[in-house]
Design an enzyme around this catalytic site. Structure first.
Site, PDB file in Angstrom:
ATOM      1  N   SER A   1      36.726 -27.394  69.421  1.00  0.00           N
ATOM      2  CA  SER A   1      36.001 -26.622  68.415  1.00  0.00           C
ATOM      3  C   SER A   1      36.488 -27.010  67.033  1.00  0.00           C
ATOM      4  CB  SER A   1      36.239 -25.126  68.627  1.00  0.00           C
ATOM      5  OG  SER A   1      35.823 -24.385  67.503  1.00  0.00           O
TER       6      SER A   1
ATOM      7  N   TYR B   1      40.862 -16.499  69.178  1.00  0.00           N
ATOM      8  CA  TYR B   1      39.972 -17.537  69.692  1.00  0.00           C
ATOM      9  C   TYR B   1      40.325 -18.897  69.099  1.00  0.00           C
ATOM     10  CZ  TYR B   1      35.972 -20.540  70.249  1.00  0.00           C
ATOM     11  OH  TYR B   1      35.182 -21.620  70.545  1.00  0.00           O
TER      12      TYR B   1
END
Length: 421
Positions: A219, A266
């Site tokens: 990510s 996250y």
């Protein structure tokens, strides 16, 4: 603070004059985090990709162990055997479709909800002997072990050739941490520790396969050298890993030992995902021949995460991502990208972080097509992207990897012996 829909309308007006202005991403970070899934960024850069793999909902405790399937070798035949986690929705589902439709792969759909996985396979007309659905609850280390045992029983002596670690959870709205069966904060448990255990339990088997690959979805939120990862707060920051050193269990929610922040939890987990790939490459590529890679699939703006938003928003947001930021990519194309890293000979190089159409280090720039390009969105060719200095911090990565052995309950006997490059 602006409401997100006000910002979208404003940005669309800006885009109509082809004026690319600096977007107030930091101010909007907390608002946008409620809309994102696996790659949660501000609307200026990206939206989720893999969260659909494990829905944002309370994850039930692991209770029902699945009975092992057998005689899989007959079904698999001469095809390559691949496991895809979170294969029932989003990026994992689309990757599974690509691999199944290629005819070269037998796919193990590793999912929390077996019935949902079966329904997806039926809906998309997967050939009956091209897949099987197996239960995997990444929030439970015991479930991971049970899955590995069932996988080995199913495939018998046939080695696993490909492993795709895609599933993830993102819980930015939770004011307090949720805890896994093993007492770990949920983002850490599912996104990192569950996959970490899964990979390490399968390495010995995968090294027996020719051309084996292990892919962990990364990510840009964890990469501080991108606009989304560097300007959107809270930033990913593992600090000195004080939380991990202290055991990482309840009440310790953050791996840096600080107060809980769902969005940061996250991002930290995605940094650990990418560090894990780098460490797997350094420790085991030479001795096993396995290719280890991570990738960024781009922004998937059309997702069920927006189902509670007004209809006009659901129509405008993809246009915003297409024509303002240039970061938009559809689910199918994102799935094709992940499948490419699994299959393409170009991607046989180990230790690489793959991206497409720019490194998302700037917003898109208009080209002759009249659309912004270069922010990781649709189109473009695959290339080796550059990770941030934080992700490439070898000392922290080594420490994180070794501490993860303990947190995931991997015994000394289960740890593969390798040599660093």
């Amino acid at each position: 603070m602006f409401e997100l829909h006000h910002f979208v309308l404003f940005a669309l007006v800006v885009a109509s004059s082809h004026a690319f202005l600096a977007l107030p991403t930091a101010r909007l970070a907390s608002r946008v985090s409620t809309l994102s899934s696996s790659d949660p960024l501000t609307p200026a850069f990206t939206t989720p990709s893999t969260l659909a793999s494990l829905e944002v909902a309370e994850i039930p405790s692991y209770q029902d162990k699945e009975s092992p399937k057998v005689l899989g070798g007959i079904k698999i035949g001469l095809r390559k055997l691949v496991v895809v986690t979170g294969a029932s929705s989003g990026l994992g589902r689309e990757c599974t479709r690509e691999l199944v439709n290629s005819g070269k792969y037998f796919v193990i759909m590793a999912v929390r909800d077996v019935e949902k996985g079966k329904a997806v396979a039926k809906k998309f007309n997967f050939p009956e002997n091209s897949y099987t659905v197996m239960k995997l609850e990444l929030a439970s280390l015991q479930s991971v072990r049970d899955f590995v045992a069932n996988l080995k029983a199913f495939k018998s002596a046939r080695p696993l050739t490909h492993l795709v670690c895609n599933a993830a959870v993102y819980l930015p709205k939770d004011p307090k941490p949720s805890w896994s069966d093993d007492g770990y904060e949920m983002s850490m448990a599912v996104n990192h520790l569950g996959h970490f255990l899964l990979v390490n339990l399968l390495l010995d088997d995968m090294k027996k396969a020719k051309g084996a690959r292990c892919v962990i979805v990364g990510s840009i939120t964890g990469n501080s050298n991108t606009v989304g990862g560097g300007l959107v707060y809270p930033r990913a920051d593992l600090g000195k890993l004080k939380g991990m050193e202290q055991g990482g269990k309840q009440p310790i929610a953050m791996m840096d030992g600080k107060n809980y922040d769902g969005a940061k939890a996250y991002k930290d987990s995605k940094v650990m995902n990418m560090m894990t790939v780098s460490e797997l490459h350094r420790r085991y590529h030479k001795s096993t021949g396995i290719t280890f890679a991570s990738m960024y699939p781009g922004c998937i703006a059309e997702t069920q995460l927006f189902r509670e938003k007004r209809q006009w928003f659901r129509k405008i947001f993809p246009l915003f991502m297409k024509y303002v930021t240039g970061g938009y990519v559809g689910e199918q194309e994102a799935g094709q990208r992940l499948a490419q890293v699994v299959d393409d000979p170009i991607c046989s190089k180990s230790g690489v972080y793959w991206s497409w159409n720019g490194g998302a280090q700037t917003v898109g720039r208009y080209d002759k097509s009249g659309k912004p390009k270069g922010a990781g969105g649709s189109g473009g060719e695959i290339f080796e992207n550059q990770q941030s200095d934080a992700v490439q911090d070898r000392e922290t990565a080594m420490k994180m990897f070794d501490l993860s052995y303990d947190l995931a309950g991997i015994s000394e006997k289960e740890r593969m012996k390798g040599s660093s490059d």
